[in-house]
Design an enzyme around this catalytic site. Sequence first.
Site, mmCIF file in Angstrom:
data_model
loop_
_atom_site.group_PDB
_atom_site.id
_atom_site.type_symbol
_atom_site.label_atom_id
_atom_site.label_comp_id
_atom_site.label_asym_id
_atom_site.label_seq_id
_atom_site.Cartn_x
_atom_site.Cartn_y
_atom_site.Cartn_z
ATOM 1 N NE ARG A 85 -4.300 0.052 2.543
ATOM 2 C CZ ARG A 85 -5.229 -0.904 2.575
ATOM 3 N NH1 ARG A 85 -4.897 -2.156 2.483
ATOM 4 N NH2 ARG A 85 -6.494 -0.575 2.703
ATOM 5 N NE ARG A 168 -11.024 2.419 4.970
ATOM 6 C CZ ARG A 168 -12.182 1.783 4.839
ATOM 7 N NH1 ARG A 168 -13.266 2.238 5.440
ATOM 8 N NH2 ARG A 168 -12.246 0.700 4.114
HETATM 9 P P1 ADP Z 1 -9.882 -1.407 2.807
HETATM 10 O O1 ADP Z 1 -9.126 -1.852 1.592
HETATM 11 O O2 ADP Z 1 -11.350 -1.510 2.647
HETATM 12 O O3 ADP Z 1 -9.443 -0.085 3.369
HETATM 13 P P2 ADP Z 1 -8.457 -3.343 4.470
HETATM 14 O O4 ADP Z 1 -9.154 -4.388 5.215
HETATM 15 O O5 ADP Z 1 -7.535 -3.732 3.365
HETATM 16 O O6 ADP Z 1 -9.622 -2.407 3.983
HETATM 17 O O7 ADP Z 1 -7.606 -2.426 5.489
HETATM 18 C C1 ADP Z 1 -8.169 -1.859 6.619
HETATM 19 C C2 ADP Z 1 -7.144 -1.004 7.345
HETATM 20 O O8 ADP Z 1 -6.037 -1.815 7.778
HETATM 21 C C3 ADP Z 1 -6.481 0.099 6.526
HETATM 22 O O9 ADP Z 1 -7.243 1.276 6.497
HETATM 23 C C4 ADP Z 1 -5.158 0.283 7.285
HETATM 24 O O10 ADP Z 1 -5.328 1.016 8.461
HETATM 25 C C5 ADP Z 1 -4.808 -1.125 7.662
HETATM 26 N N1 ADP Z 1 -3.984 -1.788 6.621
HETATM 27 C C6 ADP Z 1 -4.319 -2.874 5.892
HETATM 28 N N2 ADP Z 1 -3.334 -3.209 5.053
HETATM 29 C C7 ADP Z 1 -2.342 -2.308 5.255
HETATM 30 C C8 ADP Z 1 -1.055 -2.088 4.684
HETATM 31 N N3 ADP Z 1 -0.576 -2.882 3.713
HETATM 32 N N4 ADP Z 1 -0.312 -1.047 5.152
HETATM 33 C C9 ADP Z 1 -0.757 -0.251 6.116
HETATM 34 N N5 ADP Z 1 -1.958 -0.380 6.694
HETATM 35 C C10 ADP Z 1 -2.747 -1.397 6.276
#
Ligand code: ADP
Length: 210
Positions: A85, A168
């Site tokens: 990300r 987000r």
């Molecule tokens: P979405 O794609 O709907 O935002 P996710 O379930 O992928 O939902 O992620 C939820 C939250 O978890 C993110 O908003 C972040 O806070 C955290 N998160 C998930 N994956 C990562 C990542 N690769 N790096 C940093 N934070 C992450």
Amino acid sequence: MRIILLGPPGAGKGTQAARLAQGQKLAHISTGDMLRAEVSGGTELGKLAKNYMDRGDLVPDEVIIGMIQGRLKDGSGVILDGFPRTIAQAQALDKALTVAGTRVDRVVYFKVENEELVKRLSGRATCSGCQSPYNLSTAPPKKPGVCDRCGGKLAQRPDDQPDAVRRRLMVYEEQTAPVLDYYRKTGKVKEINAVGALDEVYGRLAAAVK
Ligand code: ADP
Ligand code: ZN
């Protein structure tokens, strides 16, 4: 195959990743799911991550990279959903895969307009029993708050509250959109239209990873 699903929050990566993993017999690695498991398990990592997640911020790179590294060691086939990300995460992934003697094969970008994302996320609810997805405005259950399939209670994620949704989307533009450019330079990106019926989108995804 090592496949990355990339796209804004609410694009449907998680749902489609689970299906693709079943169809192709690949492991599905979702950093969001891993983090939510840490949160509900009450671990130190979970306590730290929760603050960032509830606000809609990213969890720090070193935490994420540390958490996922063990699962990339053997270089076997995976679908990565929600990772990388940030550019730093993409570089760490490249490094880990190189050490394992392999590489990213394909990056699928899920394209959805912002207006549609806000609608999806702010209405999103999931059954706490069977995990069936609902949308309180566009696909509500027959009885409010109750799962049609199993009678379980529907739950909304704290980060699907309006302020966190806005945050987000902003964080996505600032920190994750550059990851798409990073992979575009490698020629591995296929873009799909992620708006439509679940089956339709799955068809596009399956074609993109063939
Ligand atoms: P979405 O794609 O709907 O935002 P996710 O379930 O992928 O939902 O992620 C939820 C939250 O978890 C993110 O908003 C972040 O806070 C955290 N998160 C998930 N994956 C990562 C990542 N690769 N790096 C940093 N934070 C992450
Ligand atoms: Zn249910």
